[in-house]
Scaffold this active site. Structure first.
Site, PDB file in Angstrom:
ATOM      1  N   GLY A   1       0.802  -1.057   0.046  1.00  0.00           N
ATOM      2  CA  GLY A   1       0.056  -0.041   0.092  1.00  0.00           C
ATOM      3  C   GLY A   1       0.774   1.205  -0.034  1.00  0.00           C
ATOM      4  O   GLY A   1       1.943   1.142  -0.479  1.00  0.00           O
ATOM      5  N   GLU A   2       0.536   2.522   0.680  1.00  0.00           N
ATOM      6  CA  GLU A   2       0.946   3.684   0.704  1.00  0.00           C
ATOM      7  C   GLU A   2       1.295   4.424  -0.892  1.00  0.00           C
ATOM      8  O   GLU A   2       2.062   5.199  -0.660  1.00  0.00           O
ATOM      9  CB  GLU A   2       2.310   3.679   1.519  1.00  0.00           C
ATOM     10  CG  GLU A   2       2.363   2.897   2.879  1.00  0.00           C
ATOM     11  CD  GLU A   2       3.659   2.591   3.161  1.00  0.00           C
ATOM     12  OE1 GLU A   2       4.859   3.076   2.467  1.00  0.00           O
ATOM     13  OE2 GLU A   2       3.858   2.065   4.341  1.00  0.00           O
ATOM     14  N   GLY A   3       0.881   3.581  -1.809  1.00  0.00           N
ATOM     15  CA  GLY A   3       1.143   4.251  -3.119  1.00  0.00           C
ATOM     16  C   GLY A   3       2.666   3.737  -3.792  1.00  0.00           C
ATOM     17  O   GLY A   3       2.934   3.998  -4.585  1.00  0.00           O
TER      18      GLY A   3
END
EC number: 2.4.2.21
Length: 317
Positions: A286-288
């Protein structure tokens, strides 16, 4: 709604055919260059300014025992982003993207969607507006990511509500749910789907949450208005984006899926949307993070597109 500039895309494709290489030999890199040309409206698209946004939210459904981490970890990770210590900070630095982190009322989690709607329609509208407002109008590409303990469960519910199937088809381990905890995630999503009958983008977001998913939707819509191409991250980000197709099947035409997440539901979601990912690296952070790695590939595509000589320029015709 802003449309793809086919004339610019055709000009970019014609340039690709003249570059010093066999036709099609750069594969997906050629397609990415043409995609960017169509959305930037120019034969030679540029990436001088890239923006990455990470939206963070908390979820009341965590009270159902669906995650090994407490909701307080969301705020802790936001602090880590702000301090530059997370993976996304390093990846944005090397990929050349300006990172912004938007924490969405972390002290006020959404409601437990097994008991009622996760958000009011006013809360959905507010989160979408905050997502839209965070978009830099000068950006030439937008990367989207998220952080929120419990949001893989929310994403499984969103995906099932939008694309059908059972909870088991969409639920995965997320941050490490196994055994009884994984079974709890399946139960929770099953109960939520039975409780909420939804048809559109906003009522789906209201039913299941969360604020970060709604903000992602708002950012995508704003980017479309501004002709900014978007790189989505993994399962959670893509599930949020997919909710927009309930109102408009063409809503994600300006988007790329950065990578195929190792989270099991993502492959099914990719197939449902018909959007091939740029990369597949078994990532599931996640987190980009996957979107940021995909930006490196996008930069490579445009460097070749803009920098290579044509056969005429190289004196090969």
């Amino acid at each position: 709604m802003t449309r793809f500039d086919q004339t610019a895309a055709d000009a970019a494709a014609a340039r690709q055919a003249q570059l010093t290489k066999p036709p099609g030999s750069l594969g997906r890199l050629e397609d990415l260059a043409v995609f960017m040309a169509g959305w930037q409206g120019t034969e030679r698209p540029r990436l001088d300014r890239a923006q990455a946004l990470v939206f963070a939210g908390n979820h009341g459904v965590t009270a159902q025992g669906i995650t090994p981490f407490p909701p307080a970890v969301t705020a802790g990770m936001v602090a880590n982003f702000d301090a530059g210590g997370a993976a996304i900070n390093q990846l944005c630095r090397v990929a050349g993207a300006d990172l912004g982190v938007v924490a969405l009322d972390l002290d006020r989690p959404t409601a437990d969607f097994t008991q009622g709607p996760a958000m009011t329609m006013a809360e959905v509208a507010d989160a979408m507006a905050r997502g839209a407002d965070a978009v830099d109008p000068q950006a030439q590409v937008l990367l989207l990511g998220e952080m929120g303990i419990g949001n893989s469960t929310v994403s499984a519910a969103l995906a099932a509500a939008c694309f059908g199937g059972r909870a088991e088809d969409w639920v995965g381990p997320g941050t490490g749910a196994h055994g009884d905890m994984l079974a709890a995630k399946v139960r929770v999503v099953t109960e939520g789907l039975a409780r909420h009958a939804v048809t559109g983008t906003r009522d789906t977001l209201a039913a299941f949450g969360g604020r970060e998913q709604a903000a992602i939707c708002g950012a995508i819509l704003r980017a479309r208005e501004l002709r900014i191409p978007v790189i989505l991250d993994g399962f959670i980000c893509t599930a949020a984006a997919g909710v927009l197709t309930r109102d408009d099947p063409d809503a994600l035409a300006h988007c790329l899926i950065g990578h195929e997440s190792a989270e099991p539901g993502h492959r099914r979601l990719i197939a449902a949307l018909g959007m091939p990912p740029v990369l597949s690296l078994d990532m599931r952070l996640g987190e980009g993070s996957g979107a940021a790695v995909a930006l490196l590939v996008l930069r490579a595509a445009l460097e070749c597109h803009n920098g290579m000589a044509t056969f005429a320029e190289a004196g090969l015709v």
